[in-house]
Design an enzyme around this catalytic site. Structure first.
Site: not given
Ligand code: PSU
Ligand code: MN
Length: 312
Positions: A32, A166
């Site tokens: 990604e 996370k």
């Molecule tokens: N994993 C990481 N760093 C990130 C992300 C994932 O180590 O920045 C990103 C991914 O793209 C994931 C997003 O889909 O954070 C989630 O964002 P949100 O909580 O707005 O859905």
């Protein structure tokens, strides 16, 4: 009269290398781009983007970093594309729901897990590596903020290798949502769900896989069973020797959550805000743990893609 668009239409463009690998049934790993554009600080992010592709290659698979450039979903970027994702200004963060608007308006952006999973599966890629998934945020009862990652993984046939979700999130609530939505979750050589920056979140996980071949067998069983098109999450912990110090983690995370509250950061901005706060608040230590996790995931995803393509 309108006709049905085929996957080779102009909205989705695999690189030559990726198209060739897919045509031959060779192993491919999707990566990604939001982690590069919004999750990691410059200039380190470009080095990481290049390094992750290299790690996938060393495992014997073809990397396909996914992003939308000028309205076109690119499945596999060349070095100019990687550079745009890492250094371009005004790059959007695109979840699945943003893809039609980006395509129609010719916008550029990095794709989150939800958008990347969708685009990878549509291009015919089965294995995907990231850092930590999005999930249910701690303030969920007030904000209803649950990452679109979860919903997309409940209806996409892809294997995501990640270091859990996370740790800024409500981890038990996120695991509960994954259970409700029918997403298969397995720990890789662990019975505990990883904690992203930390080796363990402290939460148990029901299934434990010991080898990439076992993961490939689970994938085959998903297809044979023929249920809804759900994902397989292979939760691969950062080694204890490379994890963030748990006390430092808990302390700085509490500060980060309080700061987000004070500054009223919401929506798409909250995840990058918290990750950025942790990097600064830990003097860069969270960044190192994040990178160690992502590197491990790229390597394991490469091995799973290889086992999958061999039919092990
Ligand atoms: N994993 C990481 N760093 C990130 C992300 C994932 O180590 O920045 C990103 C991914 O793209 C994931 C997003 O889909 O954070 C989630 O964002 P949100 O909580 O707005 O859905
Ligand atoms: Mn959100």
């Amino acid at each position: 009269m309108r006709t049905t668009q085929q996957p080779t239409d102009s909205a989705l463009r695999p690189s030559e290398e990726v198209a060739e690998a897919l045509a031959q049934g060779a192993p491919v790993v999707a990566l990604e781009s939001t982690i590069i554009s919004h999750g990691l600080p410059q200039p380190r992010n470009l080095e990481v983007a290049i390094e992750l592709e290299q790690i996938v290659r060393e495992a014997g698979a073809v990397p396909a970093t996914i992003a939308v450039l000028d309205g076109v979903a690119r499945i596999g970027l060349d070095s100019a594309g990687l550079e745009r994702i890492a250094t371009g200004s005004g790059l959007r963060k695109l979840g699945f729901r943003d893809l039609p608007a980006a395509a129609a308006l010719g916008a550029s952006g990095a794709t989150t897990v939800s958008a990347t999973s969708f685009l990878a599966a549509r291009a015919g890629i089965r294995v995907f590596a990231t850092g930590g998934l999005g999930g249910v945020h701690r303030e969920w009862t007030a904000t209803q903020d649950e990452s679109a990652d979860l919903d997309m993984l409940s209806r996409t046939r892809i294997t995501v290798v990640c270091a859990g979700v996370k740790s800024i999130l409500d981890v038990p609530a996120t695991l509960q949502r994954l259970e409700t939505k029918g997403v298969t979750v397995a720990g890789f050589r662990t019975g505990e769900f990883p904690g992203f920056y930390l080796h363990s979140s402290g939460e148990p996980v029901d299934w434990r896989l010991e080898t990439p071949e076992e993961a490939a067998r689970v994938m085959r069983a998903q297809d044979v069973l023929g249920g809804p098109e759900t994902a397989l999450i292979v939760a691969n912990p950062v080694p204890r020797s490379e994890q963030l110090d748990p006390d430092l983690h808990d302390r700085v995370l509490a500060e980060a959550l309080a700061a987000a509250d004070r500054e009223q950061v919401t929506g798409q901005a909250i995840t990058p805000f918290l990750l950025g706060y942790l990097v600064r608040g830990t003097g860069g230590a969270s960044l190192e743990a994040n990178l160690a996790a992502v590197r491990g995931n790229a390597a394991l995803a490469g091995r799973i893609a290889l086992a999958w393509s061999r039919g092990d």
